[in-house]
Design a protein around this motif. Sequence first.
Motif, PDB file in Angstrom:
ATOM      1  N   MET A   1       0.860  -1.177   0.000  1.00 48.48           N
ATOM      2  CA  MET A   1       0.000   0.000   0.000  1.00 48.48           C
ATOM      3  C   MET A   1       0.904   1.238   0.000  1.00 48.48           C
ATOM      4  O   MET A   1       1.827   1.344   0.795  1.00 48.48           O
ATOM      5  N   ASN A   2       0.591   2.161  -0.908  1.00 49.88           N
ATOM      6  CA  ASN A   2       1.391   3.373  -1.050  1.00 49.88           C
ATOM      7  C   ASN A   2       0.538   4.619  -0.901  1.00 49.88           C
ATOM      8  O   ASN A   2      -0.657   4.608  -1.217  1.00 49.88           O
ATOM      9  N   LYS A   3       1.184   5.685  -0.475  1.00 55.23           N
ATOM     10  CA  LYS A   3       0.546   6.996  -0.431  1.00 55.23           C
ATOM     11  C   LYS A   3       0.332   7.456  -1.874  1.00 55.23           C
ATOM     12  O   LYS A   3       1.227   7.351  -2.714  1.00 55.23           O
ATOM     13  N   LEU A   4      -0.862   7.953  -2.168  1.00 51.43           N
ATOM     14  CA  LEU A   4      -1.173   8.409  -3.513  1.00 51.43           C
ATOM     15  C   LEU A   4      -0.612   9.811  -3.760  1.00 51.43           C
ATOM     16  O   LEU A   4      -0.553  10.644  -2.846  1.00 51.43           O
ATOM     17  N   SER A   5      -0.254  10.067  -5.008  1.00 52.53           N
ATOM     18  CA  SER A   5       0.205  11.403  -5.396  1.00 52.53           C
ATOM     19  C   SER A   5      -1.004  12.322  -5.539  1.00 52.53           C
ATOM     20  O   SER A   5      -2.154  11.862  -5.596  1.00 52.53           O
ATOM     21  N   GLU A   6      -0.753  13.619  -5.669  1.00 51.39           N
ATOM     22  CA  GLU A   6      -1.846  14.569  -5.852  1.00 51.39           C
ATOM     23  C   GLU A   6      -2.617  14.271  -7.139  1.00 51.39           C
ATOM     24  O   GLU A   6      -3.844  14.400  -7.182  1.00 51.39           O
ATOM     25  N   VAL A   7      -1.910  13.872  -8.180  1.00 52.52           N
ATOM     26  CA  VAL A   7      -2.557  13.537  -9.448  1.00 52.52           C
ATOM     27  C   VAL A   7      -3.448  12.311  -9.282  1.00 52.52           C
ATOM     28  O   VAL A   7      -4.596  12.293  -9.751  1.00 52.52           O
ATOM     29  N   GLU A   8      -2.954  11.291  -8.599  1.00 51.64           N
ATOM     30  CA  GLU A   8      -3.745  10.077  -8.361  1.00 51.64           C
ATOM     31  C   GLU A   8      -4.969  10.387  -7.509  1.00 51.64           C
ATOM     32  O   GLU A   8      -6.060   9.875  -7.766  1.00 51.64           O
ATOM     33  N   ILE A   9      -4.795  11.231  -6.503  1.00 48.30           N
ATOM     34  CA  ILE A   9      -5.911  11.625  -5.646  1.00 48.30           C
ATOM     35  C   ILE A   9      -6.957  12.384  -6.459  1.00 48.30           C
ATOM     36  O   ILE A   9      -8.154  12.132  -6.357  1.00 48.30           O
ATOM     37  N   GLY A  10      -6.501  13.308  -7.301  1.00 46.27           N
ATOM     38  CA  GLY A  10      -7.417  14.080  -8.139  1.00 46.27           C
ATOM     39  C   GLY A  10      -8.234  13.201  -9.068  1.00 46.27           C
ATOM     40  O   GLY A  10      -9.430  13.414  -9.251  1.00 46.27           O
ATOM     41  N   SER A  11      -7.591  12.204  -9.615  1.00 41.44           N
ATOM     42  CA  SER A  11      -8.281  11.268 -10.510  1.00 41.44           C
ATOM     43  C   SER A  11      -9.295  10.420  -9.750  1.00 41.44           C
ATOM     44  O   SER A  11     -10.424  10.228 -10.204  1.00 41.44           O
ATOM     45  N   ASP A  68     -13.574  11.396   8.142  1.00 36.82           N
ATOM     46  CA  ASP A  68     -12.258  11.667   7.583  1.00 36.82           C
ATOM     47  C   ASP A  68     -11.554  10.346   7.342  1.00 36.82           C
ATOM     48  O   ASP A  68     -11.536   9.475   8.224  1.00 36.82           O
ATOM     49  N   LEU A  69     -10.994  10.210   6.143  1.00 31.42           N
ATOM     50  CA  LEU A  69     -10.262   8.998   5.797  1.00 31.42           C
ATOM     51  C   LEU A  69      -8.811   9.333   5.489  1.00 31.42           C
ATOM     52  O   LEU A  69      -8.526  10.253   4.722  1.00 31.42           O
ATOM     53  N   THR A  70      -7.927   8.583   6.086  1.00 30.60           N
ATOM     54  CA  THR A  70      -6.498   8.682   5.826  1.00 30.60           C
ATOM     55  C   THR A  70      -5.885   7.346   6.208  1.00 30.60           C
ATOM     56  O   THR A  70      -6.450   6.612   7.022  1.00 30.60           O
ATOM     57  N   THR A  71      -4.763   7.045   5.610  1.00 31.37           N
ATOM     58  CA  THR A  71      -4.074   5.793   5.926  1.00 31.37           C
ATOM     59  C   THR A  71      -2.849   6.138   6.749  1.00 31.37           C
ATOM     60  O   THR A  71      -1.844   6.642   6.215  1.00 31.37           O
ATOM     61  N   HIS A  72      -2.932   5.906   8.043  1.00 26.75           N
ATOM     62  CA  HIS A  72      -1.849   6.296   8.938  1.00 26.75           C
ATOM     63  C   HIS A  72      -0.543   5.581   8.623  1.00 26.75           C
ATOM     64  O   HIS A  72       0.533   6.149   8.807  1.00 26.75           O
ATOM     65  N   ASP A  73      -0.626   4.349   8.127  1.00 23.78           N
ATOM     66  CA  ASP A  73       0.584   3.581   7.809  1.00 23.78           C
ATOM     67  C   ASP A  73       1.425   4.223   6.707  1.00 23.78           C
ATOM     68  O   ASP A  73       2.629   3.984   6.641  1.00 23.78           O
ATOM     69  N   VAL A  74       0.800   5.006   5.830  1.00 20.24           N
ATOM     70  CA  VAL A  74       1.547   5.663   4.749  1.00 20.24           C
ATOM     71  C   VAL A  74       1.587   7.182   4.942  1.00 20.24           C
ATOM     72  O   VAL A  74       2.088   7.911   4.091  1.00 20.24           O
ATOM     73  N   ASN A  75       1.027   7.652   6.056  1.00 14.52           N
ATOM     74  CA  ASN A  75       1.011   9.081   6.377  1.00 14.52           C
ATOM     75  C   ASN A  75       0.354   9.906   5.268  1.00 14.52           C
ATOM     76  O   ASN A  75       0.880  10.914   4.825  1.00 14.52           O
ATOM     77  N   GLY A  76      -0.798   9.420   4.807  1.00 11.35           N
ATOM     78  CA  GLY A  76      -1.524  10.136   3.767  1.00 11.35           C
ATOM     79  C   GLY A  76      -2.674   9.314   3.235  1.00 11.35           C
ATOM     80  O   GLY A  76      -3.128   8.366   3.867  1.00 11.35           O
ATOM     81  N   ILE A  77      -3.129   9.665   2.055  1.00  7.71           N
ATOM     82  CA  ILE A  77      -4.281   9.007   1.442  1.00  7.71           C
ATOM     83  C   ILE A  77      -3.806   7.886   0.525  1.00  7.71           C
ATOM     84  O   ILE A  77      -2.882   8.072  -0.274  1.00  7.71           O
ATOM     85  N   SER A  78      -4.452   6.720   0.655  1.00  8.98           N
ATOM     86  CA  SER A  78      -4.125   5.562  -0.179  1.00  8.98           C
ATOM     87  C   SER A  78      -5.382   5.077  -0.898  1.00  8.98           C
ATOM     88  O   SER A  78      -6.489   5.578  -0.656  1.00  8.98           O
ATOM     89  N   ASN A  79      -5.215   4.086  -1.754  1.00 10.10           N
ATOM     90  CA  ASN A  79      -6.364   3.481  -2.434  1.00 10.10           C
ATOM     91  C   ASN A  79      -7.373   2.918  -1.441  1.00 10.10           C
ATOM     92  O   ASN A  79      -8.567   2.885  -1.719  1.00 10.10           O
ATOM     93  N   LEU A  80      -6.904   2.486  -0.284  1.00  8.74           N
ATOM     94  CA  LEU A  80      -7.786   1.938   0.747  1.00  8.74           C
ATOM     95  C   LEU A  80      -8.818   2.975   1.188  1.00  8.74           C
ATOM     96  O   LEU A  80      -9.974   2.646   1.446  1.00  8.74           O
TER      97      LEU A  80
END
Length: 92
Positions: A1-11, A68-80
């Motif tokens: 699981m990875n933190k998403l980029s701003e572009v990925e988040i926007g999409s 609020d959703l965030t993935t603490h393990d990646v310190n940001g927003i993930s696909n999860l």
Amino acid sequence: MNKLSEVEIGSAIAQLSGWAIVDDKLQKNFKFKDFVEAFGFISKVAIVADKMGHHPELFNVYNKIRIDLTTHDVNGISNLDFELAQKIDKLL
């Protein structure tokens, strides 16, 4: 699981309705008829989230809920987070 980029988040957020990025978290506000209906929704969200092993930040005041959703393990927003947001929307 990875933190998403701003572009990925926007999409990904373009595929959702009513969700926004606030303070680096995927956030949505809900309003229900009354407290019981709001709390029932929280219970449904809790069951789905627990099955995923991904727990949202839930805030409730009477008939209003903020999630609020965030993935603490990646310190940001993930696909999860986006997967859980989609499941939450289907509960309505």
